[in-house]
Design an enzyme around this catalytic site. Structure first.
Site, PDB file in Angstrom:
ATOM      1  N   LEU A 154       0.821  -1.208   0.000  1.00 52.33           N
ATOM      2  CA  LEU A 154       0.000   0.000   0.000  1.00 52.33           C
ATOM      3  C   LEU A 154       0.854   1.258   0.000  1.00 52.33           C
ATOM      4  CD1 LEU A 154      -2.821  -0.968   2.545  1.00 52.33           C
ATOM      5  CD2 LEU A 154      -3.006  -0.833   0.054  1.00 52.33           C
ATOM      6  N   GLY A 155       2.032   1.173   0.604  1.00 53.86           N
ATOM      7  CA  GLY A 155       2.899   2.347   0.669  1.00 53.86           C
ATOM      8  C   GLY A 155       4.059   2.115   1.608  1.00 53.86           C
ATOM      9  N   GLY A 201       8.762   2.439   7.888  1.00 56.26           N
ATOM     10  CA  GLY A 201       8.357   1.080   7.548  1.00 56.26           C
ATOM     11  C   GLY A 201       7.495   0.989   6.308  1.00 56.26           C
ATOM     12  N   ASP A 259       3.261  15.417   9.439  1.00 62.58           N
ATOM     13  CA  ASP A 259       3.472  15.178   8.004  1.00 62.58           C
ATOM     14  C   ASP A 259       2.135  15.148   7.268  1.00 62.58           C
ATOM     15  OD1 ASP A 259       4.875  14.735   5.694  1.00 62.58           O
ATOM     16  OD2 ASP A 259       5.234  12.615   6.053  1.00 62.58           O
ATOM     17  N   GLY A 296       7.133   4.504   4.175  1.00 61.60           N
ATOM     18  CA  GLY A 296       7.581   5.785   4.711  1.00 61.60           C
ATOM     19  C   GLY A 296       8.916   5.612   5.404  1.00 61.60           C
ATOM     20  N   ALA A 297       9.281   6.632   6.168  1.00 61.03           N
ATOM     21  CA  ALA A 297      10.580   6.619   6.826  1.00 61.03           C
ATOM     22  C   ALA A 297      10.684   5.534   7.893  1.00 61.03           C
ATOM     23  CB  ALA A 297      10.849   7.986   7.451  1.00 61.03           C
TER      24      ALA A 297
END
Length: 344
Positions: free
Chosen positions: A34-35, A40, A148, A37-38
């Site tokens: 799904l995506g 995980g 964020d 980030g910084a």
């Protein structure tokens, strides 16, 4: 950025990978990524309760921090500030001696902000921003700043349309340094404030989200003062111009709360709706006067009666159209407040 060890371990887990919880013995099968980030990677998985989003990381501290945020959100009555937390556990990867922390959360089905607005139209943009400000006010009341805040961390669910916050990895306690940020939505990048967590930091990001809606291709900071450059973009777009005073207040950190910004947003939206209704009514008045003058100018009664008889169908048609337009504007105005009341 993530380190190489994470890229070689929990990144891009293939479809069908089964993650078995070490402590709760619940299994989750990976369907797709799904995506990331910084802190995980997030996967769509199928578990004992159906589809769910699973976030996994080598950094157990970051996982613990995010879990604490989600647990805190769950205690806020009457609001869904983020996805519901379903499970927290560790996974021992077969063939290695490594253990990775993960948590499982509600999978929110919906559309990205941009796709939703492309389909439904810009009239929804203001309503969704109002919803976002409502949730941010609740978040700020709890002593947290989202940090964020950007379109990638938002999703619009349906029935009825509702904007929801995703990925609490950047959520920071008020007064502390922002943990994660994206330059375009960061006031520090534009020279318009610090990276200290406060409500104004999130409200700056809300203004930048509004700008980004109209300029999907992110532009870079140039040699101008940040505010002047941003105002230049605002003044080139008719939708943004409606909210220029609100945007400038948010960009310069002058709003004491999300609630204050929401009230001013709503005020500008109301002015726009009432302005449209007034314009339609004024447009109808000259036509009516013109028709009356035309009737009075006829000489004989017979000629007058014939003229009236001849003009009646046309006058009735135009009058009916004008009345419909006025009523439609009023209904749209009322419907806006209905939506606002239903979805806030």
């Amino acid at each position: 950025m993530m380190n190489n060890s994470m890229k070689n371990s929990v990144a891009n887990l293939p479809k069908g990978t089964v993650l078995l919880g070490k402590w709760h013995n619940q299994s989750y099968t990976v369907w797709k990524t799904l995506g990331y980030g910084a802190t995980g990677y997030v996967y769509l998985t199928k578990g004992p309760k159906g589809f769910a989003a699973l976030k996994i990381s080598e950094n157990s501290t970051s996982i613990t921090s995010e879990v604490n945020v989600l647990r805190h959100f769950s205690k806020v009555q009457g609001f869904s500030l983020g996805p519901s937390l379903l499970d927290v556990d560790d996974w021992e990867m077969k063939g290695t001696n490594k253990t990775y922390s993960f948590y499982v959360m509600e999978y929110l089905e919906g559309e990205s902000l941009h796709i939703f607005l492309q389909k439904r139209g810009m009239e929804w943009a203001g309503i969704l921003i109002l919803q976002l400000l409502t949730d941010l006010q609740t978040l700020h009341n709890e002593g947290w700043v989202f940090g964020d805040l950007k379109p990638d961390n938002l999703i619009v669910t349906s029935s009825p349309p509702k904007i929801r916050l995703l990925d609490v990895g950047g959520t920071t306690l008020n007064g502390r340094a922002i943990k994660e940020f994206t330059e375009f939505f960061d006031r520090g990048y534009w020279g318009l404030g610090s990276r200290k967590a406060d409500s104004a930091y999130d409200l700056f990001a809300v203004a930048m989200i509004m700008i980004h809606i109209c300029y999907p291709k992110q532009f870079q900071k140039n040699g101008q003062h940040g505010l002047e450059q941003l105002r230049g973009y605002i003044r080139k777009n008719s939708w943004l111009m409606q909210y220029e005073p609100v945007l400038v207040q948010a960009l310069t950190g002058r709003y004491p709360s999300a609630e204050t910004m929401k009230k001013e947003m709503l005020s500008h939206m109301s002015q726009k709706k009432s302005g449209a209704t007034t314009s339609t009514t004024k447009a109808a008045a000259p036509n009516s006067a013109k028709k009356t003058q035309s009737v009075k100018g006829k000489g004989s009664l017979k000629h007058h009666q014939a003229s009236v008889a001849t003009n009646t169908p046309s006058a009735s048609s135009k009058k009916g159209w004008m009345e419909t337009a006025v009523l439609l504007s009023i209904v749209l105005f009322a419907y806006f407040f209905y939506l606002y009341g239903q979805m806030m």
